[in-house]
Design a protein around this motif. Structure first.
Motif, PDB file in Angstrom:
ATOM      1  N   TYR B  71      -5.539 -13.257   3.552  1.00 55.29           N
ATOM      2  CA  TYR B  71      -5.278 -13.256   2.124  1.00 55.29           C
ATOM      3  C   TYR B  71      -5.356 -11.816   1.659  1.00 55.29           C
ATOM      4  O   TYR B  71      -6.168 -11.038   2.158  1.00 55.29           O
ATOM      5  N   LEU B  72      -4.506 -11.472   0.740  1.00 59.81           N
ATOM      6  CA  LEU B  72      -4.476 -10.093   0.268  1.00 59.81           C
ATOM      7  C   LEU B  72      -4.389 -10.088  -1.252  1.00 59.81           C
ATOM      8  O   LEU B  72      -3.590 -10.826  -1.837  1.00 59.81           O
ATOM      9  N   ILE B  73      -5.230  -9.279  -1.883  1.00 60.59           N
ATOM     10  CA  ILE B  73      -5.232  -9.207  -3.345  1.00 60.59           C
ATOM     11  C   ILE B  73      -4.951  -7.769  -3.767  1.00 60.59           C
ATOM     12  O   ILE B  73      -5.720  -6.861  -3.421  1.00 60.59           O
ATOM     13  N   ASP B  74      -3.863  -7.581  -4.488  1.00 62.94           N
ATOM     14  CA  ASP B  74      -3.517  -6.249  -4.966  1.00 62.94           C
ATOM     15  C   ASP B  74      -4.033  -6.106  -6.394  1.00 62.94           C
ATOM     16  O   ASP B  74      -3.403  -6.537  -7.364  1.00 62.94           O
ATOM     17  N   THR B 246      -0.414  -1.612   8.050  1.00 61.34           N
ATOM     18  CA  THR B 246       0.180  -0.303   7.772  1.00 61.34           C
ATOM     19  C   THR B 246      -0.375   0.385   6.534  1.00 61.34           C
ATOM     20  O   THR B 246      -0.059   1.533   6.273  1.00 61.34           O
ATOM     21  N   HIS B 247      -1.180  -0.313   5.744  1.00 63.68           N
ATOM     22  CA  HIS B 247      -1.688   0.290   4.507  1.00 63.68           C
ATOM     23  C   HIS B 247      -3.204   0.398   4.521  1.00 63.68           C
ATOM     24  O   HIS B 247      -3.875  -0.227   5.322  1.00 63.68           O
ATOM     25  N   GLN B 248      -3.708   1.202   3.566  1.00 63.64           N
ATOM     26  CA  GLN B 248      -5.145   1.264   3.358  1.00 63.64           C
ATOM     27  C   GLN B 248      -5.579  -0.005   2.629  1.00 63.64           C
ATOM     28  O   GLN B 248      -5.130  -0.250   1.518  1.00 63.64           O
ATOM     29  N   VAL B 249      -6.428  -0.802   3.256  1.00 66.67           N
ATOM     30  CA  VAL B 249      -6.931  -1.988   2.557  1.00 66.67           C
ATOM     31  C   VAL B 249      -8.458  -1.961   2.556  1.00 66.67           C
ATOM     32  O   VAL B 249      -9.077  -1.301   3.396  1.00 66.67           O
ATOM     33  N   GLN B 250      -9.036  -2.651   1.599  1.00 67.44           N
ATOM     34  CA  GLN B 250     -10.494  -2.686   1.495  1.00 67.44           C
ATOM     35  C   GLN B 250     -11.002  -4.122   1.609  1.00 67.44           C
ATOM     36  O   GLN B 250     -10.234  -5.066   1.454  1.00 67.44           O
ATOM     37  N   ILE B 251     -12.285  -4.228   1.865  1.00 64.51           N
ATOM     38  CA  ILE B 251     -12.933  -5.538   1.837  1.00 64.51           C
ATOM     39  C   ILE B 251     -14.159  -5.450   0.938  1.00 64.51           C
ATOM     40  O   ILE B 251     -14.628  -4.358   0.628  1.00 64.51           O
ATOM     41  N   TYR B 263      -8.410  -9.432   2.019  1.00 62.80           N
ATOM     42  CA  TYR B 263      -8.336  -7.979   1.895  1.00 62.80           C
ATOM     43  C   TYR B 263      -7.918  -7.591   0.485  1.00 62.80           C
ATOM     44  O   TYR B 263      -7.303  -8.380  -0.233  1.00 62.80           O
ATOM     45  N   TYR B 264      -8.283  -6.366   0.106  1.00 60.50           N
ATOM     46  CA  TYR B 264      -7.970  -5.885  -1.235  1.00 60.50           C
ATOM     47  C   TYR B 264      -7.186  -4.585  -1.167  1.00 60.50           C
ATOM     48  O   TYR B 264      -7.358  -3.791  -0.231  1.00 60.50           O
ATOM     49  N   ILE B 265      -6.356  -4.400  -2.166  1.00 62.99           N
ATOM     50  CA  ILE B 265      -5.719  -3.103  -2.358  1.00 62.99           C
ATOM     51  C   ILE B 265      -6.173  -2.600  -3.720  1.00 62.99           C
ATOM     52  O   ILE B 265      -6.066  -3.323  -4.713  1.00 62.99           O
ATOM     53  N   GLY B 266      -6.731  -1.399  -3.756  1.00 61.92           N
ATOM     54  CA  GLY B 266      -7.023  -0.746  -5.024  1.00 61.92           C
ATOM     55  C   GLY B 266      -8.379  -1.039  -5.633  1.00 61.92           C
ATOM     56  O   GLY B 266      -8.572  -0.780  -6.826  1.00 61.92           O
ATOM     57  N   ILE B 267      -9.349  -1.568  -4.884  1.00 68.71           N
ATOM     58  CA  ILE B 267     -10.672  -1.737  -5.499  1.00 68.71           C
ATOM     59  C   ILE B 267     -11.497  -0.466  -5.297  1.00 68.71           C
ATOM     60  O   ILE B 267     -11.389   0.207  -4.280  1.00 68.71           O
ATOM     61  N   GLY B 268     -12.316  -0.170  -6.284  1.00 69.55           N
ATOM     62  CA  GLY B 268     -13.111   1.050  -6.242  1.00 69.55           C
ATOM     63  C   GLY B 268     -14.565   0.762  -6.025  1.00 69.55           C
ATOM     64  O   GLY B 268     -14.968  -0.367  -5.740  1.00 69.55           O
ATOM     65  N   LYS B 269     -15.383   1.778  -6.196  1.00 69.88           N
ATOM     66  CA  LYS B 269     -16.812   1.681  -5.920  1.00 69.88           C
ATOM     67  C   LYS B 269     -17.535   0.749  -6.880  1.00 69.88           C
ATOM     68  O   LYS B 269     -18.627   0.289  -6.602  1.00 69.88           O
TER      69      LYS B 269
END
Lengths: 398, 272, 95
Positions: B71-74, B246-251, B263-269
């Protein structure tokens, strides 16, 4: 359920306390089980002879609390009728799954040991009585009326072995309860390897304290004299274990505070603003410091104390320590749920209601049952030995 | 981390079990398929993107060992409309004040103060912010169960009612669950709750009843901004697998090493 | 060994209890438990058989092709029909 009052940001599913008063008294009860058993082992295994007056009481007391130990869990479960799933399909990566097995083994061990200790009085009762009572005690004796010196000697040796086995069993029974909390990595207040050790030491503290209170009460009611040497010895053990417990409890918090990690932001706030009364007030100052001073007087100034004075001070300290251990369970179980796992918010403060499934009345009923069991037991088989009676549970000389 | 490690080889159920499983689906799921395929009219087909090829799913040919869901959340696209939360509520009959998915709003001021809220889980979207601070950035973060590979909730379940399915989802067996709520304590993300009516643990299933029939999870379907993406690591040319590769993703909460499959795209601290 | 009869009897009771416990447990384990791990494998199919509620825009287009075209041309193009209208199953059931 209506939304609760919260502060900061709380995860939407984190609004209510999931583990309530029942899960507070569950570790409290198992702690008493383990602690009381350790007292009886001090006599049977470690040959602390001055503890002889409480050897039987502590062992039967351990059983009495053991018999109700599952009740708070059943009152808490969403599906108590499925409780046995835990033994039918135990999932062994879960600490909780071991409960069925540890509990059963420990129950067998305690019952077997008590049966051996009381075998002679049971046989005597079976011989003396008639009708149903005779049948009942004959069954309890398993139809064997052998009270020869040789048989008694076999019993004594078996008791020593069982009491020896019981020490690790009691430690596992309660250490596992601590592990259940200590292994939850999502919770910064619980998740520490110290947790099983803290639980274990406070269990022994509560067990000794309960034996002191029970013993003095029982002697008062039966009009017997309280053994000063026994109370003195119990007070010394209690002082030792209470001191270690308080040290460990403070160490856990001090380490968290000193590391200044993310967790401290929420745990520090919890201790200083959400539960300062029950943590700093009851658990630390009232519950740990005052008994430490009181027992210190008993231990260090024993030459200057009369028997009644020592007994009263010890009774008071033991009673306060029983409250301390309860508040510790409360602060761990409830305190650990006051903050949300978002680590930036707090839930509503939990106050159990009087009449609800997991409420105060249920808790009181569960806590009173062991004393009723003890009174019943005492009616047929005395919880103390008269001085002339030869002790079947006495440590063997070999 | 090498991606190959994530894609586990076909796990436990061998050919025989697989056949059994298919049979199960034939018996249990086809009844439902008849229900939803009202009359001759076909109401369901697969996701719009590959709609022509896929026949209406009935779940009959579903093999859990041949899938591995992600699952991916942008976060950068989310507008906080709450359509996903409402869709989830309807699709899964989620009780009031409990959430299988929810949206959080983060408002960060110039001084670094973070205000977070999630009124009713974002179900009714969000009211205008009222912090009064000088907000320099704000964003919405949708949350679901992370379906962790190394999940503490399954580890702690004493009866095996919570489990990780062969297709990589964390599910709850409502007939075995004793309602001890140990798993609720164990989940670091607050994804689980005790259902007030069934008294068993409940959580996001990634709409297992939909995805096994070739449909998308309701939240993914409902999202107007394509914030939420649903993928399958074992499918060739899978869009989500491709983005993750292929992209930078976060958890979320990587320090707990739960190995989320969300996975997440664009979450910060600031994100909890 | 003499004078140990009572111990052997107690042990006998223990063995009987233990054996019957093991037997009862054997029959209490549900079907399909442990087939693919420490859980009931049938649960998978049960969860998969929950009723589907939402369809998607293709389901709606089956009947409302004209509305679908209007929507596609308008500013609500990215918004799914069911987000504002009822889910397809409740809609179809009501007629």
């Amino acid at each position: 359920m209506e939304p609760a009052i919260t502060t900061g940001y709380v995860f939407p599913n984190d609004l209510h306390i999931m583990w309530s008063l029942m899960i507070v008294i569950y570790p409290y009860v198992t702690g008493l089980v383990a602690g009381a058993f350790i007292v009886s082992s001090l006599y049977h295994v470690f040959q602390q002879r001055e503890l002889r007056p409480v050897a039987r009481l502590s062992m039967v007391g351990s059983l009495a609390f053991l018999l109700v130990a599952t009740m708070p869990l059943l009152a808490h479960l969403g599906h108590p009728e499925r409780a046995l799933n835990i033994v039918v399909t135990p999932h062994f990566t879960s600490a909780m799954a071991a409960f069925g097995m540890i509990y059963t083994l420990y129950l067998i061990l305690v019952i077997f040991e008590i049966w051996l200790v009381y075998r002679k009085p049971i046989i005597q009762l079976a011989r003396r009585s008639r009708g149903f009572k005779r049948w009942f005690f004959a069954t309890l004796a398993l139809g064997v009326y052998d009270t020869s010196e040789r048989a008694m000697q076999v019993d004594r040796r078996t008791i020593t072995v069982l009491a020896g086995l019981g020490i690790p069993a009691a430690c596992i029974l309660h250490g596992y309860v601590g592990f259940m909390f200590g292994s939850v990595k999502a919770n910064p207040l619980w998740s520490t390897p110290l947790m099983p050790i803290i639980f274990l030491f406070s269990a022994v503290t509560s067990g000794i304290a309960m034996v002191i209170v029970l013993y003095q009460t029982l002697m008062k009611f039966s009009g017997k004299s309280i053994s000063g040497a026994c109370v003195q010895s119990l007070a010394q053990w209690l002082w030792l274990f209470a001191t270690i417990t308080a040290t460990l409890e403070i160490l856990e918090i001090v380490t968290l505070a000193y590391e200044r990690s993310e967790e401290w932001v929420v745990v520090g706030e919890l201790i200083t603003h959400k539960i300062p009364f029950s943590f700093i007030g009851v658990q630390m100052i009232f519950g740990s410091l005052i008994p430490f001073l009181l027992l210190g007087i008993v231990v260090l100034m024993r030459r200057f104390l009369t028997d009644p004075l020592r007994n009263t001070i010890t009774f008071l300290a033991a009673f306060i320590l029983l409250i301390q251990v309860f508040s510790m369970r409360w602060n761990v179980v409830i305190g650990g749920q006051i903050f949300s796992k978002s680590m930036v918010g707090f839930r509503e403060l939990y106050v159990p209601r009087l009449f609800e499934r997991e409420g105060i009345v249920t808790a009181l009923a569960i806590m009173i049952l062991p004393f009723i069991f003890l009174a019943l037991f005492n009616h047929f088989l005395p919880l103390y030995e008269s001085d002339q009676e030869e002790a079947p549970g006495a440590p063997t000389e070999t | 981390m090498p991606r190959d490690e994530k894609v586990e080889p076909v796990t436990a159920p061998e050919a025989e079990d697989r056949r059994r499983f298919l049979k199960q689906f034939l018996m249990k799921a086809s009844g439902v398929a008849v229900l939803v395929v009202a009359g001759e009219k076909v109401f369901f087909s697969a996701h719009a993107a590959d709609s022509e090829a896929v026949p209406p799913g009935t779940g009959e040919d579903y093999d859990p060992t041949r899938h591995r869901y992600v699952y991916l959340i942008d976060v950068t696209k989310c507008i906080g409309c709450g359509a996903c939360v409402r869709a989830c509520e309807r699709e899964n009959n989620v009780p009031k004040h409990h959430f299988r998915t929810w949206i959080e709003r983060y408002m960060v001021s110039r001084t670094g103060d973070v205000a977070i809220d999630s009124p009713n889980g974002g179900h009714d979207s969000f009211p205008p912010e009222v912090t009064g601070d000088d907000i320099t950035k704000a964003f919405f973060v949708p949350k679901i169960c992370n379906h962790c590979t190394n999940t503490p909730c399954v580890q702690l379940c004493p009866v095996g009612a919570s489990f990780r399915s062969p297709d990589g989802l964390i599910l709850v067996d409502e007939k075995r669950c004793i309602g001890c709520s140990y798993c609720v304590q164990a989940c670091p993300y607050g994804s689980r709750f005790i259902h007030p009516e069934t008294h068993t643990a409940s959580k996001c299933t990634l709409c297992y009843h939909r995805i096994t029939k070739g449909l998308l999870p309701a939240c993914v379907e409902a999202c107007p901004r394509a914030v939420r993406k649903f993928g399958d690591m074992k499918r060739l040319k899978d869009e989500v697998s491709e983005i993750i590769a292929t992209h930078q993703v976060q958890i979320l909460k990587p320090e707990l090493y739960t190995e989320p499959n969300c996975y997440y795209i664009g979450i910060g601290k600031e994100v909890r | 060994m003499e004078h140990t009869k009572h111990l052997w009897r107690a042990l006998g009771i223990l063995v009987v209890v233990a054996v019957s416990g093991v037997v009862i447990r054997h029959f209490a384990i549900p079907d399909s438990f442990g087939e693919a791990g420490s859980y009931r494998y049938d649960a998978l199919a049960e969860i998969a058989s929950k009723p589907v509620v939402h369809g998607n825009d293709i389901s709606c287009r089956e009947c409302h092709a004209d509305m679908a075209e209007t929507k596609a041309a308008g500013k609500h193009a990215p918004v799914r029909c069911e987000v504002c209208h009822a889910p397809v199953t409740t809609h179809a059931r009501d007629g």
